[in-house]
Scaffold this active site. Sequence first.
Site, short mmCIF file in Angstrom:
data_model
loop_
_atom_site.label_atom_id
_atom_site.label_comp_id
_atom_site.label_asym_id
_atom_site.label_seq_id
_atom_site.Cartn_x
_atom_site.Cartn_y
_atom_site.Cartn_z
N GLU A 50 148.71 12.60 1.31
CA GLU A 50 149.37 11.95 0.19
C GLU A 50 150.30 12.96 -0.49
O GLU A 50 150.35 14.14 -0.13
CB GLU A 50 148.37 11.37 -0.83
CG GLU A 50 149.04 10.38 -1.79
CD GLU A 50 148.09 9.63 -2.74
OE1 GLU A 50 146.86 9.65 -2.54
OE2 GLU A 50 148.61 9.01 -3.69
N ASP A 80 149.11 13.65 10.09
CA ASP A 80 150.38 13.18 9.51
C ASP A 80 150.48 11.67 9.72
O ASP A 80 151.12 11.21 10.66
CB ASP A 80 151.55 13.91 10.18
CG ASP A 80 152.89 13.44 9.62
OD1 ASP A 80 152.91 12.85 8.53
OD2 ASP A 80 153.91 13.66 10.30
N HIS A 107 151.48 9.57 2.89
CA HIS A 107 150.94 8.40 2.18
C HIS A 107 151.75 8.26 0.89
O HIS A 107 151.41 8.83 -0.13
CB HIS A 107 149.45 8.61 1.88
CG HIS A 107 148.82 7.46 1.15
ND1 HIS A 107 148.22 6.41 1.81
CD2 HIS A 107 148.68 7.19 -0.17
CE1 HIS A 107 147.74 5.55 0.92
NE2 HIS A 107 148.02 6.00 -0.30
N ASP A 150 151.18 6.10 -5.00
CA ASP A 150 151.08 4.77 -5.61
C ASP A 150 152.10 4.64 -6.74
O ASP A 150 152.91 5.53 -6.98
CB ASP A 150 149.65 4.53 -6.14
CG ASP A 150 149.30 5.48 -7.28
OD1 ASP A 150 149.76 6.64 -7.25
OD2 ASP A 150 148.59 5.07 -8.21
#
Length: 570
Positions: A551, A542, A495, A178
């Site tokens: 992630e 994956d 991710h 993020d």
Amino acid sequence: MEKGIKILVMMVLACAAISVQAKDVVQLRRNQVGCYPDQEKVIVVEGRNPGSKLRITTPDGKVLKAKSVRRAVSPLSGKTRYVVDLGSLTATGDYRLALGDEACVLHVSERPYHAIATSALRLFYLFRSGVPIEQGGAYNRPLGHPDTRVLIHNSAASPLRPAGTVISSPLGWYDAGDYNKYVVNSAFSIGLMFAVYEQHRDYFATLSTDIPESRNATPDFLDEMMFNLRWLMTMQDPYDGGVYHKLTTPNFEGFVMPVDCKQERYVVAKSVTATLDFAAVMADAARLFEPYQQDYPGFAAQAAAMAMRAYQWAKDHPTAFYRQSQLKEPAVTTGEYGDGYAGDEFFWAASALYRLTGSQQYLDDARQYQPRQFALPSWGYVASLGAFEWLAGKSIEMKDEMLRQLIAFCDDAVKDVATSSFQSPYGNKASNFGWGCLSEQCCCQAMLLLYADKMTGTTKFRRYALQNADYLLGRNATGYCYVTGFGDKSPMHPHHRPSVADGIEPPFPGMLIGGPNPGQQDKGSMHHAVYPSNVPDESYVDDEESYASNEVAINWNASLVAFLCWLDAL
Ligand SMILES: [Ca+2]
Ligand SMILES: [Ca+2]
């Protein structure tokens, strides 16, 4: 489905590159990156005893047979595997291993971990926020998240900075997949890497990571840490010394590039854990940047003063734990980094400040919070970072006790290797697998083994640390090399927002992914990804939807740097 086909095609291509017949189950599991000449050469064969059928072809064309084979049954899956000792294989070069219609290569070189260690550290450059990335090659991108207009959330309001006040809080690294910036994890990541830097200053003095600061007089490693420290400094309230827990959007951004992110960003409540982690890392930074006044004039003194003020705030607010559920208008749903125990943070900060200042009050506090046993470092439990302060420092007050604890931890970690499925300290218990396990358990464990050797002047634990490298880089239950851009089967769909949104097929290189996680906390939110297995060491997919197994994060890469730079420095 489309994605599944793509992975299969890639595997076929990877196998074709070493001219073998395509198979979707790879039987030969080995370190795909490389080994030192004096490192033990062990591979694992899935399901069948290779007997005398395994052919080892040396770089100069001689054909050898394996030295020994041991059968191992996984306590996690019940699968039978064969642990094959290839013998010493000390000549450098590529060894071709062939069994039936499958073949692969084992690389042996003098510096097998140099490229991957450098890439792991350079990843932090690619994670820089608030600046355009112009030395990232294909991964160059325009500036995003300037963070020069950040709002004080009502949870962080104080008389001189009421809710809605605008502050500037630029730079720093994105935390993970993020785009937010979290003090706890940022400080932990730097602290973990500082611990390695301190043991290998000569190595880092000459390590270039090709960043904008590569031409100055400061080691690139420290320049990179400084990029995040400069942001961290803006997270301290100048009026009272407390440190905001994080800088965040109320909700996660979509899978878009930084330049396309438009949500308001806030700093939220001050917390005791963030403030103590800040104090510790600033105290360390004050010490480590002291010789580099030329590039960073005034920084050391400023960092020391900020560390002491932060510590005092924490002493005055020992129960100011971050409780995200209490945040309203707006509510915040991003990474919490919640932690209801700050004794370990007090220990780290007090130890770091005692080392910096020699003041009795910090020694008294460190003694009060001294841990009883060594534990793996993690963002929520940082006592071992405090222990490093004693182990690396000149003061002997707690050094002997910390060393005793460290050796006991290491002796325990390696006790079952001889019967393990993958000939490694890590990876044999169900509890070895969970969110971020490859970092917190595999890399950090290996780093502690290397640390113990350094402290005792022996090489007793080195081979075990290298076994964890073998595990991490391919000798494991899924056959993945778990670092992007390295090995011939590595994650392609982490991710990680930029890696998904940038239109470039390969993800950022040098990223460690979280790893097999039977908790599968993301299962309910997946639309197309499917875990192939519930077995602890095979519960990995994956796919960019899988934040619980695939992630990436700065603390995870920090452990990768700590481990692999240490190996490369040997
Ligand atoms: Ca430099
Ligand atoms: Ca804690």
